[in-house]
Design a protein around this motif. Structure first.
Motif, PDB file in Angstrom:
ATOM      1  N   HIS A 112       0.892  -1.005   0.102  1.00  0.00           N
ATOM      2  CA  HIS A 112       0.464   0.068   0.001  1.00  0.00           C
ATOM      3  C   HIS A 112       1.098   1.041  -0.405  1.00  0.00           C
ATOM      4  N   TRP A 132      -4.405  -1.671   4.717  1.00  0.00           N
ATOM      5  CA  TRP A 132      -4.489  -0.199   4.384  1.00  0.00           C
ATOM      6  C   TRP A 132      -3.373   0.272   5.271  1.00  0.00           C
ATOM      7  N   SER A 188      -3.456   0.427  -3.442  1.00  0.00           N
ATOM      8  CA  SER A 188      -2.884  -0.394  -3.205  1.00  0.00           C
ATOM      9  C   SER A 188      -1.855  -0.922  -4.747  1.00  0.00           C
TER      10      SER A 188
END
Length: 333
Positions: A112, A132, A188
């Motif tokens: 991420h 994340w 990501s």
């Protein structure tokens, strides 16, 4: 932009040349082409995008080298939730839509943008479990993997941000309309490695099951010489999306469809199995350009009725994406 800068892949997915995006007239023409694609297939292919070919080649080389390491070495950065680190199984993508199928036939590695932030900064990205919020785990081998991925993430993020501005123009909005919803984005980069299929897949088992993407828009690299990606046209027609040398496949996700009040479509897609005589591997690397975790996604008028006559409802981006991710990686029942 010349008249030949928009062509079609198999009559459904346009190929759009971005090389004219530096001029106002070129941007207006590109926005029109992007808007048309997003209203129909939800997919288009871009060329002339400016990401250096040698960087793409390095990404492919380093990523393939990682996936062909012994399992024990890959497992050093495994066993994490969601799109983070290495996974022997890339999940069961169809579960994100409530469909039950066997696990997808791929391995995955993900990182991420927010995984490079400090612990404190990542702790502020929502008061719920979300992939994340984890620090990135990088493999030690190959030695250039981390630097190559970080360089590629920077380049493809700049491209995705400009595509979003063109999307704003396509919707009749100011170019910067979405900027403050992506200035702390939780995007990501995920690599999918589809192993050679030496055994017969289970009934209903695909390399990637049918699904829609969750978020804003996706920038996908796929090998030039390996097919498999298909998009759904209508209710029951699957169309191949062949790889265009030097190009990226772009598609919008559920949140962008919601943002447009349903006027733009987040289209079902999948990765089918190769012919039984084909035992080659395949690599694809999508960059999922996701909004800020706390962005409120509210349908822009005019709002198209959803199936069943329901009106699209506003959501918080992070809560929506975290829910979808949990479904995707939930144990099969």
């Amino acid at each position: 932009m010349n008249p030949n800068s928009v062509t079609m892949v198999d009559g459904y997915v346009p190929v759009i040349d971005l090389s004219a995006r530096d001029s106002p007239s070129g941007r207006a023409t590109l926005a029109e082409a992007i808007g048309r694609a997003c209203r129909t297939s939800g997919f288009f292919v871009i060329v002339g995008h400016g990401v250096p070919p040698e960087l793409i080649d390095r990404l492919h080389t380093a990523t393939t080298a990682f996936f062909t390491l012994p399992d024990a070495e890959k497992d050093r950065i495994a066993h994490r939730p969601g799109f983070s680190g290495f996974r022997r199984s890339g999940g069961t993508t169809a579960q994100s839509l409530g469909q039950r199928t066997p696990p997808d036939l791929c391995e995955s590695f993900g990182a991420h943008v927010t995984g490079e932030l400090s612990d404190r900064e990542r702790g502020e990205l929502g008061d719920y479990q979300a992939t994340w919020k984890l620090a990135n785990l990088w493999p030690e081998n190959p030695a250039d993997f981390k630097d190559t991925w970080r360089e590629y993430m920077t380049a493809v993020h700049a491209l995705a941000a400009d595509l979003l501005r063109l999307c704003s123009l396509a919707l009749g909005l100011d170019e910067d309309h979405f900027d403050d919803k992506f200035d702390r984005h939780v995007s990501s980069l995920v690599a999918n490695y589809y192993q050679p299929q030496v055994d017969e897949p289970l009934p209903g088992q695909l390399r990637r099951g049918a699904h829609t993407d969750f978020g804003g828009l996706t920038v996908l690299y796929q090998q030039d010489d390996r097919g498999g990606l298909q998009v759904l046209q209508g209710e029951d027609t699957w169309r191949d999306v062949r790889a265009v040398p030097g190009g990226f496949v772009i598609n919008i996700g559920d949140l962008m469809s919601l943002w447009t009040g349903g006027r733009w479509v987040s289209t079902m897609h999948r990765v089918v199995n190769p012919e039984r005589t084909d035992t080659s591997s395949r690599l694809s690397v999508p960059f999922f350009f996701q909004p800020n975790h706390d962005a409120a996604i509210k349908p822009l008028p005019p709002v198209a009725p959803a199936p069943g006559g329901r009106r699209p409802q506003a959501v918080i981006a992070g809560e929506w994406m975290a829910l979808k991710t949990r479904k995707l990686f939930a144990p099969a029942r």
